[in-house]
Scaffold this motif. Structure first.
Motif, PDB file in Angstrom:
ATOM      1  N   THR A  83      55.813  23.666  56.930  1.00  0.00           N
ATOM      2  CA  THR A  83      56.029  24.291  58.238  1.00  0.00           C
ATOM      3  C   THR A  83      56.436  25.755  58.094  1.00  0.00           C
ATOM      4  N   LEU A  84      57.372  26.020  57.186  1.00  0.00           N
ATOM      5  CA  LEU A  84      57.852  27.391  57.024  1.00  0.00           C
ATOM      6  C   LEU A  84      56.756  28.326  56.510  1.00  0.00           C
ATOM      7  N   LEU A  85      55.856  27.825  55.687  1.00  0.00           N
ATOM      8  CA  LEU A  85      54.785  28.683  55.175  1.00  0.00           C
ATOM      9  C   LEU A  85      53.858  29.164  56.296  1.00  0.00           C
ATOM     10  N   LEU A  86      53.717  28.370  57.354  1.00  0.00           N
ATOM     11  CA  LEU A  86      52.942  28.837  58.506  1.00  0.00           C
ATOM     12  C   LEU A  86      53.654  29.996  59.193  1.00  0.00           C
ATOM     13  N   VAL A  87      54.988  29.961  59.204  1.00  0.00           N
ATOM     14  CA  VAL A  87      55.761  31.093  59.724  1.00  0.00           C
ATOM     15  C   VAL A  87      55.512  32.335  58.870  1.00  0.00           C
ATOM     16  N   ALA A  88      55.497  32.149  57.548  1.00  0.00           N
ATOM     17  CA  ALA A  88      55.230  33.278  56.647  1.00  0.00           C
ATOM     18  C   ALA A  88      53.841  33.862  56.891  1.00  0.00           C
ATOM     19  N   ALA A  89      52.861  32.996  57.118  1.00  0.00           N
ATOM     20  CA  ALA A  89      51.501  33.467  57.376  1.00  0.00           C
ATOM     21  C   ALA A  89      51.459  34.304  58.654  1.00  0.00           C
ATOM     22  N   ALA A  90      52.176  33.860  59.682  1.00  0.00           N
ATOM     23  CA  ALA A  90      52.236  34.626  60.932  1.00  0.00           C
ATOM     24  C   ALA A  90      52.877  35.990  60.694  1.00  0.00           C
ATOM     25  N   GLY A  91      53.957  36.012  59.903  1.00  0.00           N
ATOM     26  CA  GLY A  91      54.606  37.283  59.573  1.00  0.00           C
ATOM     27  C   GLY A  91      53.704  38.201  58.774  1.00  0.00           C
ATOM     28  N   GLY A  92      52.943  37.624  57.834  1.00  0.00           N
ATOM     29  CA  GLY A  92      52.024  38.424  57.034  1.00  0.00           C
ATOM     30  C   GLY A  92      50.916  39.039  57.874  1.00  0.00           C
ATOM     31  N   ALA A  93      50.376  38.260  58.820  1.00  0.00           N
ATOM     32  CA  ALA A  93      49.339  38.791  59.710  1.00  0.00           C
ATOM     33  C   ALA A  93      49.895  39.907  60.586  1.00  0.00           C
ATOM     34  N   TYR A 171      45.773  40.359  54.372  1.00  0.00           N
ATOM     35  CA  TYR A 171      45.064  39.273  55.044  1.00  0.00           C
ATOM     36  C   TYR A 171      44.605  38.201  54.049  1.00  0.00           C
ATOM     37  N   VAL A 172      44.243  38.612  52.847  1.00  0.00           N
ATOM     38  CA  VAL A 172      43.878  37.644  51.807  1.00  0.00           C
ATOM     39  C   VAL A 172      45.077  36.764  51.467  1.00  0.00           C
ATOM     40  N   VAL A 173      46.253  37.377  51.319  1.00  0.00           N
ATOM     41  CA  VAL A 173      47.464  36.616  51.005  1.00  0.00           C
ATOM     42  C   VAL A 173      47.810  35.662  52.150  1.00  0.00           C
ATOM     43  N   VAL A 174      47.603  36.104  53.385  1.00  0.00           N
ATOM     44  CA  VAL A 174      47.856  35.239  54.544  1.00  0.00           C
ATOM     45  C   VAL A 174      46.963  33.996  54.481  1.00  0.00           C
ATOM     46  N   GLY A 175      45.686  34.169  54.164  1.00  0.00           N
ATOM     47  CA  GLY A 175      44.781  33.030  54.050  1.00  0.00           C
ATOM     48  C   GLY A 175      45.232  32.049  52.977  1.00  0.00           C
ATOM     49  N   LEU A 176      45.682  32.572  51.842  1.00  0.00           N
ATOM     50  CA  LEU A 176      46.183  31.718  50.764  1.00  0.00           C
ATOM     51  C   LEU A 176      47.427  30.961  51.213  1.00  0.00           C
TER      52      LEU A 176
END
Length: 409
Positions: A83-93, A171-176
């Motif tokens: 769950t938290l990694l989805l938060v990180a992805a949102a922050g990265g985007a 954006y590449v890191v967000v996808g990962l």
């Protein structure tokens, strides 16, 4: 044969996904060491501003550690980390798309919050799935996987930035990040023990018992002050030191960072293996931890004093020996019951990440006291910055060692 198949399955379905999460978190953590100069130019950042932008990741990380410990022990590492990694992805985007320094800073804080569970969830998962005598090695492997992420943020990143903009890399890191989250949620099995609901009031009472343990406070200050120096340097300021003091080019800085990260991988693995051997022999790992920090502190004071010959050796030895603090987590995992592992480790992590944030920002504040040069910051400012970091690290080590008898229970 059956044990071998079970061990291989455990590695692929449990160990590797959690290691992948920590790998991603370290890419986010370390990326500013390379893209920092570009961020400073694009957003007109001072040294203190760059330090604050980079360090706010650690502040958000630290503020969430105590709630994280409760969540890990209550809901289990798989669901919490996914769950938290989805938060990180949102922050990265958000970080990759914004043009405002305020939003950039807030986005990096969201990233820090989102990856705040990667390491602690790995430790909690290992405590659930592996025997106690293997925890130091497994924790060392976790840290080593993080350093692989840091390696990606050195020479490979510098090469990628020759053709890609830093926003495209993000954006590449967000996808990962999203991919790892999905694997954790849908592939990693649930450990039955994690489903036992512990009343929140009981969890908080156990937190209180931890706070009354004087050994906890000595260890927390030692590893916090050690990481204040090590991580604030490895993820940002050693890169500018190499540029401003040693005269390295951007490509040479990336190569040096790669070397330091390889040395840190070796340090995590070696300290973990040695510690497990000491544990099996019934010996305390505290002297090994303290010895590593002591050698690192000696290297740092030599660099602060202006020693320039063999600077790569000194920096490598400094970063390699600071990895001994990884032993604190396995030491305290054995000191407390298994159902408290998440809270114990996350409580230790509060001091670690407050130290990282403080070190990141304070070095920038010190560098700001001298007029900048044409290429970066004043070389003479670094002696004061490194001296301050060394003083904190040495003081934390001295206080830990003066209370070493507290760890004999």
């Amino acid at each position: 044969m059956a044990d071998g198949k079970r061990g291989l399955s455990l590695f692929w379905r449990v160990t590797l996904p959690f290691l992948a999460g920590y790998f991603v978190s370290y890419v986010y953590r370390s990326i500013n060491a390379i893209i920092g100069p570009e961020l400073a130019r694009e957003f007109s950042l001072s040294a203190a501003g760059l330090g604050l932008l980079t360090g706010v990741y650690f502040l958000a990380f630290a503020l969430f550690q105590l709630p994280l410990g409760v969540l890990l022990d209550r809901y289990g590492p798989r669901r919490v980390n996914a769950t938290l990694l989805l938060v990180a992805a949102a922050g990265g985007a958000w970080f990759a798309s914004t043009g405002s320094i305020v939003q950039l800073t807030l986005a990096r804080a969201v990233i820090g919050l989102g990856v705040s569970g990667c390491l602690m969830s790995s430790f909690s998962a290992f405590a659930l799935w592996y025997p106690a005598e293997r925890l130091a090695t497994m924790n060392g492997i976790a840290f080593a996987s993080g350093m692989l992420g840091a390696i990606v943020a050195t020479v490979p990143l510098e090469v990628a930035l020759r053709t890609l903009h830093w926003r495209e890399v993000f954006y590449v890191v967000v996808g990962l990040t999203v991919a790892v989250s999905l694997v954790l949620y849908f592939v990693v099995p649930e450990k039955a023990a994690t489903r036992r609901a512990v009343p929140l009031a009981s969890q908080l009472r156990e937190f209180a018992s931890l706070a009354r343990d004087p050994a906890f406070w000595r260890m927390a200050l030692c590893i916090g002050s050690s990481q204040l120096a090590a991580v604030s340097l490895s993820t940002l300021w050693v890169a500018t030191w190499l540029r401003d003091v040693a005269g390295y080019s951007q490509a040479e800085v990336a190569q040096a960072l790669l070397l330091f990260n390889v040395v840190m991988i070796a340090g995590y693995l070696c300290f973990g293996r040695i510690a497990d051997g000491m544990t099996r022999g019934g010996r305390s790992t505290l002297p090994l931890l303290a010895g590593g920090v002591a050698v690192a502190s000696l290297c740092l004071v030599l660099l602060a004093a202006g020693l320039r010959r063999g600077e790569l050796v000194l920096w490598s030895l400094f970063f390699g020996c600071t990895t001994s603090v990884v032993l604190s987590y396995s030491l305290f995992s054995r000191r407390y019951a298994a159902e408290m592992v998440g809270r114990v480790n996350s409580a230790l992590n509060v001091s670690v990440f407050i130290g990282m944030f403080s070190g990141q920002w304070s070095v920038g504040l010190v560098l700001n006291q001298w007029p900048p040069t044409a290429v970066g910051y004043a070389p003479e400012a670094y002696a004061w910055a490194l001296g301050g970091l060394w003083l904190m690290q040495a003081a934390g080590l001295a206080w830990l060692w003066s209370g070493r008898r507290l760890f004999q229970r």
